[in-house]
Design a protein around this motif. Structure first.
Motif, PDB file in Angstrom:
ATOM      1  N   VAL A 198       0.873  -1.170   0.000  1.00  0.00           N
ATOM      2  CA  VAL A 198       0.000   0.000   0.000  1.00  0.00           C
ATOM      3  C   VAL A 198       0.909   1.218   0.000  1.00  0.00           C
ATOM      4  O   VAL A 198       1.659   1.435   0.953  1.00  0.00           O
ATOM      5  CB  VAL A 198      -0.935   0.013   1.232  1.00  0.00           C
ATOM      6  N   GLY A 199       0.887   1.970  -1.085  1.00  0.00           N
ATOM      7  CA  GLY A 199       1.717   3.153  -1.207  1.00  0.00           C
ATOM      8  C   GLY A 199       2.425   3.243  -2.541  1.00  0.00           C
ATOM      9  O   GLY A 199       2.967   4.283  -2.888  1.00  0.00           O
ATOM     10  N   LEU A 200       2.445   2.155  -3.302  1.00  0.00           N
ATOM     11  CA  LEU A 200       3.050   2.187  -4.640  1.00  0.00           C
ATOM     12  C   LEU A 200       2.070   2.731  -5.679  1.00  0.00           C
ATOM     13  O   LEU A 200       2.475   3.271  -6.701  1.00  0.00           O
ATOM     14  CB  LEU A 200       3.488   0.791  -5.075  1.00  0.00           C
ATOM     15  N   GLU A 201       0.803   2.585  -5.409  1.00  0.00           N
ATOM     16  CA  GLU A 201      -0.211   2.996  -6.372  1.00  0.00           C
ATOM     17  C   GLU A 201      -0.440   4.515  -6.308  1.00  0.00           C
ATOM     18  O   GLU A 201      -0.112   5.152  -5.314  1.00  0.00           O
ATOM     19  CB  GLU A 201      -1.529   2.246  -6.109  1.00  0.00           C
ATOM     20  N   GLU A 245       2.170   9.269  -8.404  1.00  0.00           N
ATOM     21  CA  GLU A 245       3.013   8.094  -8.649  1.00  0.00           C
ATOM     22  C   GLU A 245       3.269   7.302  -7.372  1.00  0.00           C
ATOM     23  O   GLU A 245       4.235   6.558  -7.284  1.00  0.00           O
ATOM     24  CB  GLU A 245       4.334   8.533  -9.278  1.00  0.00           C
ATOM     25  N   GLY A 246       2.395   7.439  -6.372  1.00  0.00           N
ATOM     26  CA  GLY A 246       2.568   6.736  -5.105  1.00  0.00           C
ATOM     27  C   GLY A 246       3.457   7.514  -4.154  1.00  0.00           C
ATOM     28  O   GLY A 246       4.049   8.529  -4.510  1.00  0.00           O
TER      29      GLY A 246
END
Length: 167
Positions: free
Chosen positions: A126-129, A137-138
């Motif tokens: 959770v955080g790359l999206e 870009e997250g």
């Protein structure tokens, strides 16, 4: 002066949230989640999904295995002092002192994954999206994530994490 009770989330709410996280991991075939969060003074609409699993101060990274208690990775020792203060006040803390680690760099993340035997596990992040409009870009810094991925000897095709979304 009177003491006013501040409403807090209960252990039952913790269990509900942790069970939802585990249900999500089961459904998606994940062995764990890594949940990144921004600190409370990061500006407009901070990305604080970490607090959804910790009920604590925003700004940590949570390594949440499907079959064990989560580990909270905090940026510096002030977070630990805050946690001690909360515990002494009798606040409902969800993360135990044994599962708090100081540091959120790639080495600490890798150590936490290895602690759970997840070096070859399937990990949701959770955080790359994208998190529009503030983080198109997250929120995860490239160097942190790239170095984390380089620590694990996996074929390139399986090193790409599944993005997970908390709600």
């Amino acid at each position: 002066m009177t003491d006013t009770a501040v409403p807090t989330y209960s252990p039952a709410e913790r269990d509900r949230r942790w069970n939802l996280g585990r249900t999500f991991m089961n459904r998606e075939g994940l062995d764990a989640l890594i949940v990144f969060g921004e600190h409370e003074d990061s500006g407009e609409a901070p990305f604080t999904f970490d607090t959804w699993f910790t009920n604590g101060r925003p700004g940590s990274t949570v390594v949440f295995p499907r079959t064990d208690k989560p580990i909270e990775l905090v940026p510096f020792s002030l977070f630990v002092i805050d946690h001690i203060g909360s515990s002494r006040r009798g606040d409902a803390t969800w993360i135990t002192p044994k599962t708090i680690r100081v540091g959120r760099d790639s080495g600490v993340i890798a150590d936490a994954l290895n602690e759970f035997g997840l070096a070859k596990g399937t990990i949701g992040v959770v955080g790359l999206e994208p998190y529009i409009p503030w983080h198109p870009e997250g929120i995860v810094p490239f160097r942190l994530w790239n170095t984390t991925m380089l620590r694990f000897p996996m074929p390139r095709s399986s090193r790409l994490p599944k993005a997970a979304c908390g709600s």
